[in-house]
Structures are given as C-alpha cells and as structure tokens.
Motif scaffolding. Sequence first.
Motif, PDB file in Angstrom:
ATOM      1  N   GLY A  17      11.523   2.012  -9.023  1.00 25.81           N
ATOM      2  CA  GLY A  17      11.344   1.618  -7.823  1.00 25.81           C
ATOM      3  C   GLY A  17      10.179   1.304  -7.540  1.00 25.81           C
ATOM      4  O   GLY A  17       9.687   0.505  -6.591  1.00 25.81           O
ATOM      5  N   ASP A  18       9.127   2.133  -7.815  1.00 26.25           N
ATOM      6  CA  ASP A  18       7.632   2.200  -7.203  1.00 26.25           C
ATOM      7  C   ASP A  18       7.093   1.136  -7.817  1.00 26.25           C
ATOM      8  O   ASP A  18       5.820   0.479  -7.336  1.00 26.25           O
ATOM      9  N   GLY A  20       8.728  -1.801  -8.445  1.00 23.98           N
ATOM     10  CA  GLY A  20       9.539  -3.105  -8.062  1.00 23.98           C
ATOM     11  C   GLY A  20      10.310  -3.627  -9.028  1.00 23.98           C
ATOM     12  O   GLY A  20      10.842  -4.704  -9.100  1.00 23.98           O
ATOM     13  N   LYS A  23      13.606  -5.216  -7.942  1.00 30.23           N
ATOM     14  CA  LYS A  23      13.681  -6.355  -7.109  1.00 30.23           C
ATOM     15  C   LYS A  23      13.380  -7.613  -8.179  1.00 30.23           C
ATOM     16  O   LYS A  23      13.957  -8.646  -7.850  1.00 30.23           O
ATOM     17  N   THR A  31       9.005  -9.834  -3.503  1.00 27.00           N
ATOM     18  CA  THR A  31       9.021  -8.496  -3.075  1.00 27.00           C
ATOM     19  C   THR A  31       8.801  -7.594  -3.944  1.00 27.00           C
ATOM     20  O   THR A  31       8.149  -6.552  -3.742  1.00 27.00           O
ATOM     21  N   GLY A  32       9.100  -7.621  -5.273  1.00 27.77           N
ATOM     22  CA  GLY A  32       8.767  -6.792  -6.339  1.00 27.77           C
ATOM     23  C   GLY A  32       7.105  -6.886  -6.584  1.00 27.77           C
ATOM     24  O   GLY A  32       6.655  -5.884  -6.783  1.00 27.77           O
ATOM     25  N   TYR A  35       5.842  -4.517  -4.107  1.00 30.42           N
ATOM     26  CA  TYR A  35       6.145  -3.285  -4.468  1.00 30.42           C
ATOM     27  C   TYR A  35       4.807  -2.855  -5.505  1.00 30.42           C
ATOM     28  O   TYR A  35       4.727  -1.782  -5.503  1.00 30.42           O
ATOM     29  N   PHE A  39       2.217   0.506  -5.485  1.00 32.20           N
ATOM     30  CA  PHE A  39       2.888   1.480  -6.291  1.00 32.20           C
ATOM     31  C   PHE A  39       2.137   2.749  -5.751  1.00 32.20           C
ATOM     32  O   PHE A  39       2.545   3.910  -5.843  1.00 32.20           O
ATOM     33  N   PRO A  44       6.627   2.630  -2.107  1.00 30.50           N
ATOM     34  CA  PRO A  44       7.515   2.038  -2.790  1.00 30.50           C
ATOM     35  C   PRO A  44       8.617   2.979  -3.534  1.00 30.50           C
ATOM     36  O   PRO A  44       9.679   2.595  -3.713  1.00 30.50           O
ATOM     37  N   ILE A  47      11.159   4.204  -1.088  1.00 30.45           N
ATOM     38  CA  ILE A  47      11.919   3.272  -0.863  1.00 30.45           C
ATOM     39  C   ILE A  47      12.799   2.828  -1.912  1.00 30.45           C
ATOM     40  O   ILE A  47      14.134   2.554  -1.638  1.00 30.45           O
ATOM     41  N   GLY A  48      12.254   2.970  -3.214  1.00 27.17           N
ATOM     42  CA  GLY A  48      13.278   2.486  -4.227  1.00 27.17           C
ATOM     43  C   GLY A  48      14.339   3.432  -4.346  1.00 27.17           C
ATOM     44  O   GLY A  48      15.606   3.181  -4.704  1.00 27.17           O
ATOM     45  N   GLU A  51      16.825   2.738  -1.835  1.00 29.92           N
ATOM     46  CA  GLU A  51      17.600   1.562  -2.082  1.00 29.92           C
ATOM     47  C   GLU A  51      18.666   1.706  -3.248  1.00 29.92           C
ATOM     48  O   GLU A  51      19.792   1.389  -3.207  1.00 29.92           O
TER      49      GLU A  51
END
Length: 71
Positions: A17-18, A20, A23, A31-32, A35, A39, A44, A47-48, A51
């Motif tokens: 997720g860091d 993206g 995404k 959005t990716g 991120y 990173f 991110p 948040i990852g 999510e």
Amino acid sequence: MGMKNKLAAALLAIFLGDFGAHKFYLGKPGTGLIYLLFFWTGIPAVIGVIEGIIYLLSSEEDFQRKYSKRY
C-alpha cells in the motif's frame, strides 16, 4: 476491465500500500501515483493497511459495485 479480486486488492493494500499497488490494480493510477510519490512519509502505508481491512470487511457485492466496471 472486468471484475476485481477483493482478496488480491486487500493483500496489495496491506503489503504494498505504501507504493499504491492496490490503487493501480483497482484502475486508479492517479491516486496510485500520489501514494508512490509520498511513500517515504509512511502515511500511504498506514492508509493502505486501513484500506486493505476495509476491502476485506466489505461484502463482495459492495466491493464489485465500487471497483468493477462491468458490475
């Protein structure tokens, strides 16, 4: 584009997720990229993980409605 795999998206969000990755997988390259650019802050990644948990807790129908083009 087709249906997206909820588990794949969740695992990408939690572990990559860091950067993206989730995404990009879900068809949101803008959005990716954000991120990916941030990173180094660690934000991110946090948040990852959040999510990823949200993806896992959502119903398959809700996930497909939100992230698939065909649904």
